[in-house]
Design an enzyme around this catalytic site. Structure first.
Site, PDB file in Angstrom:
ATOM      1  N   HIS A  69       0.835  -1.202   0.000  1.00  0.00           N
ATOM      2  CA  HIS A  69       0.000   0.000   0.000  1.00  0.00           C
ATOM      3  C   HIS A  69       0.873   1.256   0.000  1.00  0.00           C
ATOM      4  O   HIS A  69       2.071   1.221   0.276  1.00  0.00           O
ATOM      5  CB  HIS A  69      -0.935   0.004   1.212  1.00  0.00           C
ATOM      6  CG  HIS A  69      -0.200  -0.066   2.523  1.00  0.00           C
ATOM      7  ND1 HIS A  69       0.488   0.998   3.068  1.00  0.00           N
ATOM      8  CD2 HIS A  69      -0.030  -1.096   3.393  1.00  0.00           C
ATOM      9  CE1 HIS A  69       1.028   0.646   4.211  1.00  0.00           C
ATOM     10  NE2 HIS A  69       0.740  -0.629   4.438  1.00  0.00           N
ATOM     11  N   ASP A 331       3.969  -4.440   3.911  1.00  0.00           N
ATOM     12  CA  ASP A 331       5.421  -4.648   3.943  1.00  0.00           C
ATOM     13  C   ASP A 331       5.770  -5.964   4.625  1.00  0.00           C
ATOM     14  O   ASP A 331       6.677  -6.689   4.194  1.00  0.00           O
ATOM     15  CB  ASP A 331       6.122  -3.485   4.657  1.00  0.00           C
ATOM     16  CG  ASP A 331       5.501  -3.128   6.007  1.00  0.00           C
ATOM     17  OD1 ASP A 331       4.527  -3.782   6.435  1.00  0.00           O
ATOM     18  OD2 ASP A 331       5.993  -2.169   6.640  1.00  0.00           O
TER      19      ASP A 331
END
EC number: 3.1.3.2
Length: 453
Positions: A69, A331
Site C-alpha cells: 500500500h 510490507d
C-alpha cells in the site's frame, strides 16, 4: 632530479591551461528520507542492477506484482510509534508535561509553540493523500509497461482486506483503467485473519502455530539499549529537568517519519543526524528480520505459500491464458516472500542479524525493499532459444539473481532460466513445497482453492 624538474614543469603547464571540471565524486548528500525503514517514501534500492528494459531477444509472457500500500498514517495502538502513542506524546510536548527548555540557545525544538501537529489518532491506519497519488501513478506506469499482456476482459485483483490496502488497490486500478476500472476488474478481498489459510496476503496472521513465538521484542529492546542512550544524552539538555526515555525517542522518530509521509517535511527530523537515522533504519531491519524474515524459521514459511503459488503460475505458462497477476499487501508480507525466494541468504536462524552492533552490509534493508508503495514484480520471458527466463524487479531495479546461472546473454543480467530458478537450493523449498509447509507447520486453516498469485 632532471626528470623530477621536467615533470613539475610539465604539470605547471598543464595546470595553467587546463579547464577544470568540478570533482563531485565525494559530494554525495545523505538523504535521511531513504533511511526511515519501511516508513521511507518510495525510492529505488541501492543495488543498481542491469537495465530494466525488456531484453531485445525475448518476449514478455507473464508479469506478477506483489504491491505494498501507499504512504499512510501511523497504525492504531497506544504504544510508542503507534497513532495514539504519538498523539499523546505530541500533546505532552504542547502542554509542557514534557517540558522543553526554551531558554537554551539554539534549541532545535524552539518551533514547538507555533507547531500544528498533522498526526491524529483518529486517522490511524488511513492511506494518505500522497499514498493515493503514488498508487494511481504506479498503476498507470504498470499498464504502460505491460500493456501487451492485457488481453483479457476482466482482471482479478487480490488484496488484503485492510482498508488502506483495498484503497491502494483501487487507486492502482484507476491508474490502469481510469473511470472504467470497475468494468475491467474484479476485486477479491483476502481476509486478514486465520481463515485465509495459505491464500493469506498477511500470512503472519494466518499461522496460529507461530503466535507463541516473539523473537522481535527482545531483539529491539537489545538494540535500543545500544543506540538510543547517546541520543537521549544529546537531547536531554533541551528539556527542563526531564530525562527522555526510549519511548520518547521512538515517538520523536515517529513524528519525523509520519510527518514526512503526510506532508513531506518535518522539523522533528532535524533532531537526528545521519548516524541516528542509520541506527533507526537498522531497528526496522531487526524488526522485519526477527518478526517475519531471515533471522527466524517462520520467515520462509510465511512467504512460502505465495512463492509456491507464483511458481505454479510460472510453470503453467504454456497452458494458462492468464498473463497478468495482481496481489496487494503489506510490507510485512513482502519481506517473507522475498525471504522464501532466497533474496536474503547472508543471515539465517543459525546466523541471525546481530542486536548488539549494526551490520552495514546486510542484504535485508527494509528501507530499500519495502518503502511505502514498494513492490516485487516477477517477469517471465520467452527468448529466442525458446526457453523461459525469470527476472525480478524490486522498486524498479533488477534484483541481481546470482544463484541460478545467467539469462540468454550469458552475463549477469538478473535473469535465470525458469527451472534453474525454481529448483535453486535457495528457493526450491518454497517454490515446490511452500503451500504444504505453510499448511502443516502453521496448522493453517484449509482453503477451498489456492489463489493464483
Amino acid at each position: 632530479m632532471f626528470l623530477q624538474n621536467l615533470f613539475l614543469g610539465f604539470l605547471a603547464v598543464v595546470c595553467a591551461n587546463a579547464q577544470f571540471a568540478e570533482f563531485t565524486a565525494f559530494d554525495g548528500k545523505f538523504d535521511f528520507k531513504e533511511h526511515l525503514t519501511s516508513r521511507s517514501p518510495y525510492h529505488k534500492p541501492y543495488f543498481y542492477g542491469p537495465s530494466i528494459d525488456f531484453p531485445t531477444t525475448c518476449k514478455i509472457k507473464q508479469v506478477h506484482t506483489l504491491q505494498r500500500h501507499g504512504s499512510r498514517n501511523p497504525t492504531g495502538g497506544n504504544a510508542a510509534f503507534d497513532a495514539v502513542g504519538i498523539a499523546n506524546f505530541q500533546q505532552r510536548l504542547l502542554n509542557g508535561s514534557v517540558p522543553i527548555d526554551y531558554s537554551v540557545s539554539g534549541n532545535p525544538l524552539s518551533f514547538v509553540p507555533t507547531w500544528t501537529p498533522v498526526i491524529e489518532a483518529a486517522n490511524a491506519d488511513a492511506l494518505s493523500s500522497s499514498g493515493r497519488v503514488e498508487l494511481f501513478d504506479m498503476g498507470r506506469q504498470f499498464y504502460e509497461r505491460y500493456h501487451e499482456l492485457f488481453n483479457a476482459s476482466t482482471y482479478n485483483i487480490y488484496t488484503a482486506a485492510q482498508q488502506r490496502v483495498v484503497d491502494s488497490a483501487l487507486w492502482y486500478g484507476y491508474g490502469m483503467f481510469g473511470e472504467d476500472v470497475h468494468n475491467f476488474t474484479n476485486y477479491i478481498l483476502v481476509s486478514e485473519n486465520a481463515t485465509a489459510g495459505s491464500n493469506s496476503l498477511s500470512s503472519y496472521n494466518a499461522c496460529p502455530a507461530s503466535d507463541a513465538d516473539d523473537f522481535t521484542t527482545p531483539a529491539l529492546e537489545a538494540w535500543r539499549n545500544v543506540y538510543m542512550p547517546p541520543i537521549r544524552q544529546r537531547l536531554n539538555p533541551y528539556f527542563s529537568n526531564y530525562n527522555l526515555t526510549n519511548d520518547d525517542i521512538l515517538n520523536l522518530y515517529g513524528i519525523c517519519s509520519y510527518e514526512i509521509a503526510l506532508q513531506d517535511y518535518s522539523e522533528f527530523c532535524k533532531l537526528f543526524n545521519s548516524v541516528d537515522f542509520l541506527n533507526f533504519e537498522y531497528e526496522g531491519d531487526l524488526s522485519f528480520s526477527y518478526g517475519m524474515g531471515n533471522s527466524v524459521k517462520w520467515g520462509s514459511i510465511f512467504g512460502g505459500a505465495y512463492a509456491n503459488s507464483l511458481a505454479n503460475s510460472l510453470r503453467s505458462v504454456e497452458n494458462n491464458t492468464q498473463q497478468v497477476f495482481f496481489a496487494f499487501t503489506h510490507d510485512a508480507n513482502i519481506i517473507p516472500v522475498e525471504t522464501a525466494l532466497g533474496f536474503f541468504t547472508d543471515n539465517t536462524p543459525e546466523n541471525p542479524l546481530p542486536t548488539s552492533y549494526q551490520v552495514h552490509s546486510h542484504s535485508m534493508k527494509a528501507s530499500e525493499f519495502v518503502p511505502f508503495a514498494g513492490n516485487l514484480i516477477t517477469e517471465l520471458f520467452q527468448c529466442e532459444d525458446s526457453k523461459y527466463y525469470v527476472r525480478h524487479l524490486v522498486n524498479e531495479e533488477v534484483f541481481p539473481l546470482s544463484d541460478c546461472g545467467f539469462g540468454p546473454s550469458n552475463t549477469s543480467d538478473g535473469m535465470c532460466e525458469l527451472y534453474a530458478y525454481l529448483n535453486s537450493p535457495v528457493r526450491v523449498n518454497g517454490t515446490s513445497n511452500g503451500i504444504q509447509n505453510f499448511d502443516t507447520l502453521c496448522n493453517a486453516s484449509a482453503v477451498a482453492a489456492v489463489y493464483p498469485y
